[in-house]
Design a protein around this motif. Structure first.
Motif, PDB file in Angstrom:
ATOM      1  N   GLU A  56       3.770   2.058   6.236  1.00 22.70           N
ATOM      2  CA  GLU A  56       3.743   3.358   6.528  1.00 22.70           C
ATOM      3  C   GLU A  56       3.999   4.733   5.300  1.00 22.70           C
ATOM      4  OE1 GLU A  56       6.216   1.513   6.309  1.00 22.70           O
ATOM      5  OE2 GLU A  56       6.890   1.240   8.798  1.00 22.70           O
ATOM      6  N   ASP A 105       4.440   8.548  11.646  1.00 21.08           N
ATOM      7  CA  ASP A 105       3.665   7.181  10.959  1.00 21.08           C
ATOM      8  C   ASP A 105       2.970   7.575  12.618  1.00 21.08           C
ATOM      9  OD1 ASP A 105       5.413   6.598  12.674  1.00 21.08           O
ATOM     10  OD2 ASP A 105       6.735   5.698  11.152  1.00 21.08           O
ATOM     11  N   ARG A 165       8.227  10.339   9.086  1.00 21.51           N
ATOM     12  CA  ARG A 165       8.002  10.213   7.899  1.00 21.51           C
ATOM     13  C   ARG A 165       7.764  10.615   6.781  1.00 21.51           C
ATOM     14  NH1 ARG A 165       9.977   5.807   7.572  1.00 21.51           N
ATOM     15  NH2 ARG A 165       9.569   5.610   9.402  1.00 21.51           N
TER      16      ARG A 165
END
Length: 278
Positions: free
Chosen positions: A95, A264, A270
């Motif tokens: 990620e 993400d 994210r």
């Protein structure tokens, strides 16, 4: 000799029963590691020597005990670079490649970039690899993690320092174009919900950050505002449940413009980016 397919089948079952998230992938990676090949190269293997089969069984047992795969192979891959990892350093996650990619794209030609809480040096190494025109700096506080970053960043030209991200780089105040950071962001009360691979093997300094998980992000907001030139940009990772609270730390100060949160590849909140107001 042992049959490669039978070994993989048995290992995959054992890892699945142990709750490993990607049993097929990890079983294949470990066998490839033992045999000195790649997962793709396993198709060329029919029989595995007994010595190698024994080594493989031992590694599968450790992975079933939830030791991180990368600790067992000693390698983590991040964008286009390879990193040495092991006990004492946070294993970079896929990620975080999105945050690094954002920095690669937005950094101005010949600019200055700083990666705070660099850990293994993953983001800093990716920046140096993909943007050799940049002047890249990085910092890590934890001594064992710093040793891994020193190893990974050797020969890259990155200026690596050991210290507290809240106080280091006084010599660069007001001159930086891009600040990146993957800070600790897990609330202390979320201890039990953290995957064993992280909770039991990653440095706690890299994981937990106060009652709400935002303590380090609050410090980051203040320090980034001091390091960046007017119009410079900040990008930092956060937990998927912090898609509003993390950018809210910046939005509430009045120091930042263009505060945006990004998802993400799985559609989870994210990382946050923002521009220091002129």
């Amino acid at each position: 000799m042992s049959d490669r397919r039978e070994l993989l089948r048995a290992a995959t079952g054992r890892l699945r029963e142990a709750g490993v998230a990607s049993p097929e992938h990890d079983a294949a990676e470990l066998l490839a590691h033992v045999l000195g090949t790649t997962r793709a190269g396993l198709v060329l293997v029919d029989d595995v020597p007994e010595v190698a089969a024994g080594e493989y069984a031992a590694l599968v047992g450790r992975r079933a005990g939830r030791e991180p795969l990368q600790h067992l192979t000693g390698v983590a891959f991040f964008r286009y670079v390879e990193l040495a990892v092991g006990p004492g350093v946070f294993v970079p996650r896929p990620e975080t490649e999105l945050l690094a990619g954002w920095a690669v794209e937005v950094a101005p030609q010949g600019g200055v970039a700083i990666d705070l809480c660099t850990g293994s040096g993953a983001v800093a190494k990716a920046l140096a690899d993909e943007r050799p025109d940049l002047e890249v700096h990085a910092v890590e506080l934890d001594e064992p993690a710093y040793a891994w970053a020193e190893r990974n960043l050797a020969g890259t030209g990155v200026d690596l320092r050991q210290g507290d991200f809240a106080t280091v780089f006084d010599d660069l105040l007001g001159t930086v174009d891009v600040v990146t950071c993957n800070p600790p962001y897990i609330p202390l009360e979320a201890w039990e919900s953290v995957a064993p691979e992280a909770r039991d093997h990653d440095p706690h300094l890299a994981l937990f950050s106060g009652a709400d998980g935002l303590d380090a992000i609050r410090v980051l907001e203040r320090r980034a505002a001091e390091l960046l030139r007017p119009g410079g940009v900040l990008g930092f990772e956060h937990a998927d449940v912090q898609g509003e609270s993390a950018p809210g730390v910046l939005a509430g100060t009045g120091r930042w413009a263009d505060v945006r949160d990004h998802e993400d590849l799985a559609g989870r909140a994210r990382y946050t980016t923002a521009r220091l107001a002129r």
